[in-house]
Motif scaffolding. Structure first.
Motif, PDB file in Angstrom:
ATOM      1  N   ILE A   1       0.840  -1.204   0.000  1.00  0.00           N
ATOM      2  CA  ILE A   1       0.000   0.000   0.000  1.00  0.00           C
ATOM      3  C   ILE A   1       0.874   1.253   0.000  1.00  0.00           C
ATOM      4  CG2 ILE A   1      -1.621   1.362   1.381  1.00  0.00           C
ATOM      5  CD1 ILE A   1      -2.826  -1.368   2.294  1.00  0.00           C
ATOM      6  N   CYS A   2       1.877   1.279   0.870  1.00  0.00           N
ATOM      7  CA  CYS A   2       2.737   2.465   0.958  1.00  0.00           C
ATOM      8  C   CYS A   2       3.508   2.712  -0.330  1.00  0.00           C
ATOM      9  CB  CYS A   2       3.712   2.336   2.130  1.00  0.00           C
ATOM     10  SG  CYS A   2       2.919   2.611   3.716  1.00  0.00           S
ATOM     11  N   ASP A   3       3.922   1.645  -0.992  1.00  0.00           N
ATOM     12  CA  ASP A   3       4.704   1.800  -2.222  1.00  0.00           C
ATOM     13  C   ASP A   3       3.869   2.263  -3.408  1.00  0.00           C
ATOM     14  OD1 ASP A   3       6.932   1.114  -0.797  1.00  0.00           O
ATOM     15  OD2 ASP A   3       7.023  -0.952  -1.527  1.00  0.00           O
ATOM     16  N   MET A   4       2.552   2.276  -3.255  1.00  0.00           N
ATOM     17  CA  MET A   4       1.677   2.751  -4.327  1.00  0.00           C
ATOM     18  C   MET A   4       1.658   4.280  -4.396  1.00  0.00           C
ATOM     19  SD  MET A   4      -1.516   0.065  -3.846  1.00  0.00           S
ATOM     20  CE  MET A   4      -2.717   1.315  -4.102  1.00  0.00           C
ATOM     21  N   PHE A   5       2.094   4.950  -3.325  1.00  0.00           N
ATOM     22  CA  PHE A   5       2.001   6.399  -3.244  1.00  0.00           C
ATOM     23  C   PHE A   5       3.381   6.998  -3.014  1.00  0.00           C
ATOM     24  CE2 PHE A   5      -2.000   4.613  -1.944  1.00  0.00           C
ATOM     25  CZ  PHE A   5      -2.927   5.409  -2.616  1.00  0.00           C
ATOM     26  N   LYS A   6       3.625   8.113  -3.651  1.00  0.00           N
ATOM     27  CA  LYS A   6       4.880   8.838  -3.458  1.00  0.00           C
ATOM     28  C   LYS A   6       4.552  10.244  -2.971  1.00  0.00           C
ATOM     29  CE  LYS A   6       7.368   5.502  -5.116  1.00  0.00           C
ATOM     30  NZ  LYS A   6       7.695   4.508  -4.152  1.00  0.00           N
ATOM     31  N   TYR A   7       5.336  10.704  -2.015  1.00  0.00           N
ATOM     32  CA  TYR A   7       5.195  12.050  -1.480  1.00  0.00           C
ATOM     33  C   TYR A   7       6.481  12.790  -1.812  1.00  0.00           C
ATOM     34  CZ  TYR A   7       1.143  10.179   0.900  1.00  0.00           C
ATOM     35  OH  TYR A   7      -0.079   9.612   1.170  1.00  0.00           O
ATOM     36  N   ARG A   8       6.362  13.816  -2.611  1.00  0.00           N
ATOM     37  CA  ARG A   8       7.503  14.495  -3.230  1.00  0.00           C
ATOM     38  C   ARG A   8       8.632  14.833  -2.261  1.00  0.00           C
ATOM     39  NH1 ARG A   8       6.020  19.886  -5.736  1.00  0.00           N
ATOM     40  NH2 ARG A   8       4.211  18.605  -6.192  1.00  0.00           N
ATOM     41  N   ASP A   9       8.349  15.510  -1.177  1.00  0.00           N
ATOM     42  CA  ASP A   9       9.402  15.993  -0.286  1.00  0.00           C
ATOM     43  C   ASP A   9       9.622  15.113   0.942  1.00  0.00           C
ATOM     44  OD1 ASP A   9       9.783  18.182  -1.968  1.00  0.00           O
ATOM     45  OD2 ASP A   9       8.211  19.339  -0.967  1.00  0.00           O
ATOM     46  N   THR A  10       9.038  13.937   0.952  1.00  0.00           N
ATOM     47  CA  THR A  10       9.141  13.055   2.116  1.00  0.00           C
ATOM     48  C   THR A  10       9.632  11.683   1.684  1.00  0.00           C
ATOM     49  OG1 THR A  10       7.262  14.236   3.079  1.00  0.00           O
ATOM     50  CG2 THR A  10       7.867  12.148   4.096  1.00  0.00           C
ATOM     51  N   LYS A  11      10.618  11.158   2.383  1.00  0.00           N
ATOM     52  CA  LYS A  11      11.170   9.842   2.059  1.00  0.00           C
ATOM     53  C   LYS A  11      10.169   8.748   2.406  1.00  0.00           C
ATOM     54  CE  LYS A  11      15.973  11.105   2.597  1.00  0.00           C
ATOM     55  NZ  LYS A  11      17.250  10.829   3.218  1.00  0.00           N
ATOM     56  N   ASN A  12      10.243   7.630   1.668  1.00  0.00           N
ATOM     57  CA  ASN A  12       9.340   6.496   1.900  1.00  0.00           C
ATOM     58  C   ASN A  12       9.413   6.003   3.344  1.00  0.00           C
ATOM     59  OD1 ASN A  12       8.429   6.543  -0.696  1.00  0.00           O
ATOM     60  ND2 ASN A  12       9.474   4.690  -1.339  1.00  0.00           N
ATOM     61  N   GLU A  13      10.612   5.969   3.924  1.00  0.00           N
ATOM     62  CA  GLU A  13      10.748   5.466   5.292  1.00  0.00           C
ATOM     63  C   GLU A  13       9.967   6.333   6.277  1.00  0.00           C
ATOM     64  OE1 GLU A  13      13.904   3.848   8.566  1.00  0.00           O
ATOM     65  OE2 GLU A  13      14.713   4.753   6.761  1.00  0.00           O
ATOM     66  N   ALA A  14      10.020   7.641   6.105  1.00  0.00           N
ATOM     67  CA  ALA A  14       9.274   8.537   6.992  1.00  0.00           C
ATOM     68  C   ALA A  14       7.770   8.322   6.842  1.00  0.00           C
ATOM     69  CB  ALA A  14       9.641   9.991   6.695  1.00  0.00           C
ATOM     70  N   VAL A  15       7.313   8.128   5.607  1.00  0.00           N
ATOM     71  CA  VAL A  15       5.893   7.864   5.369  1.00  0.00           C
ATOM     72  C   VAL A  15       5.492   6.575   6.068  1.00  0.00           C
ATOM     73  CG1 VAL A  15       4.159   7.328   3.605  1.00  0.00           C
ATOM     74  CG2 VAL A  15       5.852   9.123   3.180  1.00  0.00           C
ATOM     75  N   ARG A  16       6.299   5.541   5.926  1.00  0.00           N
ATOM     76  CA  ARG A  16       5.996   4.261   6.581  1.00  0.00           C
ATOM     77  C   ARG A  16       5.927   4.413   8.095  1.00  0.00           C
ATOM     78  NH1 ARG A  16      10.323   0.627   3.159  1.00  0.00           N
ATOM     79  NH2 ARG A  16       9.126   0.585   1.214  1.00  0.00           N
ATOM     80  N   LEU A  17       6.910   5.105   8.661  1.00  0.00           N
ATOM     81  CA  LEU A  17       6.936   5.290  10.116  1.00  0.00           C
ATOM     82  C   LEU A  17       5.710   6.050  10.608  1.00  0.00           C
ATOM     83  CD1 LEU A  17      10.719   6.159  10.600  1.00  0.00           C
ATOM     84  CD2 LEU A  17       9.558   4.103  11.423  1.00  0.00           C
ATOM     85  N   MET A  18       5.292   7.042   9.858  1.00  0.00           N
ATOM     86  CA  MET A  18       4.153   7.842  10.290  1.00  0.00           C
ATOM     87  C   MET A  18       2.819   7.132  10.055  1.00  0.00           C
ATOM     88  SD  MET A  18       5.469  11.591   9.122  1.00  0.00           S
ATOM     89  CE  MET A  18       4.495  12.611  10.200  1.00  0.00           C
TER      90      MET A  18
END
Length: 151
Positions: free
Chosen positions: A63-80
């Motif tokens: 699910i997380c890998d389906m979305f990208k947030y321009r100014d935020t790293k994937n690891e930070a998105v996962r943690l949050m």
């Protein structure tokens, strides 16, 4: 905008004070896409004995890998986002973790797996796999399927 359903709007996520997770400073705030939040909330892990924490991690990462947030790293998105994927016993466990004890995705994943898939069941399954043999009158296909299920 006020009339939009909760799942349709983007939501700002900020680190929760007192959280077990230390979020990198580069990810102070970002807006979660509404459909991303819906997918994460729709795949919550409750910590029951029949649920598989490995499967939850796998599905959460998909699910997380389906979305990208321009100014935020994937690891930070996962943690949050990960705490939002927990409910009931699993959420209680997470909320009771010591403050700022987790700094990376790997630490979070290891802590989560060790809590909900402790070594004793793993050791038992490993012994069963090591002792695996085809049953009398069992077809090779059935034995292979049984072995795959064990793995």
């Amino acid at each position: 905008m006020d009339d939009e359903p909760m799942w349709a709007a983007d939501h700002v996520v900020a680190p929760t004070p007192g959280s077990a997770i230390t979020i990198p400073e580069t990810a102070n705030e970002f807006a979660i896409k509404g459909n991303h939040l819906t997918l994460v909330k729709g795949n919550q892990f409750d910590g029951q004995t029949k649920t598989d924490p490995h499967k939850h991690i796998h599905e959460f990462l998909e699910i997380c890998d389906m979305f990208k947030y321009r100014d935020t790293k994937n690891e930070a998105v996962r943690l949050m986002m990960f705490p939002l994927s927990l409910t009931r016993e699993a959420k209680t466990w997470f909320d009771e973790l010591n403050e700022e004890t987790i700094e990376t995705w790997d630490e979070l994943q290891t802590t989560f797996i060790s809590r909900f898939f402790p070594p004793s069941p793993f050791d038992r399954l490993l012994e069963e796999i090591r002792a695996f043999s085809q049953h009398e009158n069992e077809s090779l296909t059935d034995a292979w399927l049984r072995m795959k299920e064990m793995l």
